[in-house]
Scaffold this active site. Structure first.
Site, short mmCIF file in Angstrom:
data_model
loop_
_atom_site.label_atom_id
_atom_site.label_comp_id
_atom_site.label_asym_id
_atom_site.label_seq_id
_atom_site.Cartn_x
_atom_site.Cartn_y
_atom_site.Cartn_z
CD GLU A 254 -2.90 -1.05 2.41
OE1 GLU A 254 -2.78 -0.15 3.25
OE2 GLU A 254 -3.85 -1.85 2.41
CD GLU B 7 -3.46 -5.91 4.20
OE1 GLU B 7 -4.31 -5.11 4.64
OE2 GLU B 7 -2.25 -5.67 4.20
C1 BGP Z 1 -4.40 -2.23 5.96
C2 BGP Z 1 -2.94 -2.40 6.34
C3 BGP Z 1 -2.75 -3.34 7.49
C4 BGP Z 1 -3.81 -3.25 8.59
C5 BGP Z 1 -5.22 -3.14 8.02
C6 BGP Z 1 -6.32 -2.95 9.07
O1 BGP Z 1 -4.57 -1.08 5.20
O2 BGP Z 1 -2.16 -2.89 5.26
O3 BGP Z 1 -1.45 -3.13 7.97
O4 BGP Z 1 -3.50 -2.24 9.45
O5 BGP Z 1 -5.27 -2.10 7.06
O6 BGP Z 1 -6.38 -1.66 9.56
P1 BGP Z 1 -7.03 -1.22 10.94
O7 BGP Z 1 -6.40 -2.01 12.01
O8 BGP Z 1 -6.75 0.23 11.08
O9 BGP Z 1 -8.51 -1.51 10.91
#
Ligand code: BGP
Length: 459
Positions: free
Chosen positions: A164, A360
């Site tokens: 990202e 993800e």
């Molecule tokens: C994504 C990132 C992860 C993780 C996820 C969940 O964008 O790549 O590293 O942080 O988001 O985010 P959050 O914990 O803020 O809900």
């Protein structure tokens, strides 16, 4: 029964800084997160910092067995630049030993490692020199990438450069969320450009060192949907997609910058500084595959008032609160699984059907212990439902020819998440912070095992 292609990867995603812990131990130097937490702990949810995270450093042997136990046949995680090369030049033998054993244990448990090099964790020594704002960062990253390929290339065949990249650009230089938390659109464009060139140079090095391996990049592809079909709203949607999707996807896959994006930057006097050979390098170093992270779409509308030349992203497009959206009540994000079909078909149509995977996708839940049953298991039916909804659209896109080779959830075990600490839980295993980081499988982990074994699921 919805069946997926043979050899489909059923995995999870993690990152080094969010799981390993030992953040300033075993020779590791400080990243911006370690520094920022020391300077400003109040910014972090419940003052939970990066020091311990999920303590994978001490638990990785059993964690690799836990991966297998829930049917994961792939993990994509990251190594930490500050662990491998604490001062940017000198190899840390403890890091080499740790990562080599970690990847070996994954493989012994039938888990394919897909290893990423950068997950928001800029070394502090480089940040002190200007970080991604300086051209020096490109060579520093290329050297780190080369070192990683040399140290682990015999164990790991599949690599990615960045996770990202638009997040460290936007959060660090446009929205004030991540260090250095400044708002400066001109700097943001330069930071994005150097990140892209660091990616390109890492790919170039990879081709020389690992001709048999595959390399890609992981992008957060949140397709945008316009408030209306008016010309102004559609223009805003186009700008959002240029910034958030095409900025990295076009050069990474097609080997050239998107001409509409270049035009937009030029009109706003935002073109970055470049070197004459950059264009040739971008053209010659495209990727083998793409990882796409998807959580929620972005809903956009035309700005009511915009500065020209633009000073912030709000001058191009603004968020729109779609009244019909379905919300994850436990995290506040929109749930819109159709978008996964839309990005899958975009890859087929606009990016010559390059192989790609969902790197993800997941559902965060605050205060998840409220769903714990008497046996101590989290009954996360909502997460199973979330995955099914997304997989159903993914399945449809694959049936229609999109070249998707895997699905990786965020995430395997509950992990620390930057400023949010442990507020939102996403894991297949619960991590009990009060009880020595004990891991307990959730209902969704058991469901995922069946999904992986059958390579599909009953509707
Ligand atoms: C994504 C990132 C992860 C993780 C996820 C969940 O964008 O790549 O590293 O942080 O988001 O985010 P959050 O914990 O803020 O809900």
């Amino acid at each position: 029964m919805k069946k997926f292609p043979e050899g489909f990867l059923w995995g999870s995603a993690l990152s080094g800084p969010q799981t390993e812990g030992y953040s300033l131990k075993e020779g590791k130097s400080a990243s911006t997160w370690d520094y920022w937490f020391k300077e400003n702990p109040e910014r972090f949810n419940e003052k939970q910092g990066p020091q311990i995270t999920s303590n994978l450093y001490e638990n990785y042997v059993e964690d690799c067995q836990r991966m297998k136990a829930i049917g994961l046949n792939s993990i994509r995680t990251s190594i930490q630049w500050t662990r491998l090369l604490p001062d940017g030049k000198t190899l840390n033998p403890q890091a080499v030993a740790f990562y080599r054993d970690y990847f070996t244990k994954m493989k012994e448990n039938g888990v394919k490692p897909i290893i990423n090099l950068f997950h928001f964790d800029m070394p502090m020594w480089l940040m002190d020199k200007g970080g991604w704002e300086t051209r020096e960062s490109v060579e520093a990253f290329r050297f780190y990438a080369q070192t990683a390929f040399e140290c682990f290339g015999d164990l790991v065949q599949d690599w990615t450069t960045f996770n990202e990249p638009m997040v460290h650009v936007e959060c660090g230089y446009l929205q004030g969320f991540h260090y250095p938390a400044i708002v400066d659109i001109k700097k943001a464009v330069q930071v994005a450009y150097h990140t892209l060139m660091a990616h390109v140079k890492a790919v170039q090095t990879f081709r020389k060192l690992m001709p048999q391996g595959s390399i890609g990049i992981i992008l957060n592809v949140s397709p945008s949907y316009a408030r209306s079909q008016s010309a102004a709203d559609l223009k805003a949607k186009k700008a959002a997609d240029l910034v958030n999707i095409k900025s990295f996807l076009d050069p990474a896959v097609l080997g050239k910058h998107n001409s509409d994006l270049v035009e937009l930057l030029k009109n706003n006097q935002l073109l970055p500084e470049t070197l004459p050979e950059d264009e040739k390098d971008v053209a010659a170093n495209t990727v083998d595959f793409i990882g796409l992270n998807y959580y929620q779409p972005s809903r956009v509308q035309a700005p009511e008032k915009a500065s020209f030349p633009a000073k912030t992203l709000d001058d191009f497009y603004q968020p729109y609160d779609w009244p019909e959206k379905k919300i994850n009540p436990y995290r506040g994000w929109e749930i819109y699984p159709q978008a996964i079909y839309d990005v899958a078909m975009m890859m087929k149509k606009d990016y010559h059907n390059l192989p790609w995977f969902v790197s993800e996708n997941g559902m965060g839940v605050a205060d998840e212990e409220r769903f714990m049953d008497d046996s101590g298991m989290i009954q996360d039916d909502y997460r199973i439902e979330f995955m099914k909804e997304h997989l159903s659209y993914l399945h449809q896109a694959i049936e229609e020819g999109s070249n998707c080779f895997g699905y990786h959830t965020w995430t395997f075990i509950d992990c620390w998440s930057w400023l949010n600490g442990y507020r939102n839980r996403y894991g297949f295993y619960r991590v009990d912070l009060e009880e020595d980081y004990k891991r307990t499988v959730k209902k969704s982990g058991l469901w995922y095992k069946k999904l992986s074994e059958r390579n599909g699921y009953e509707e």
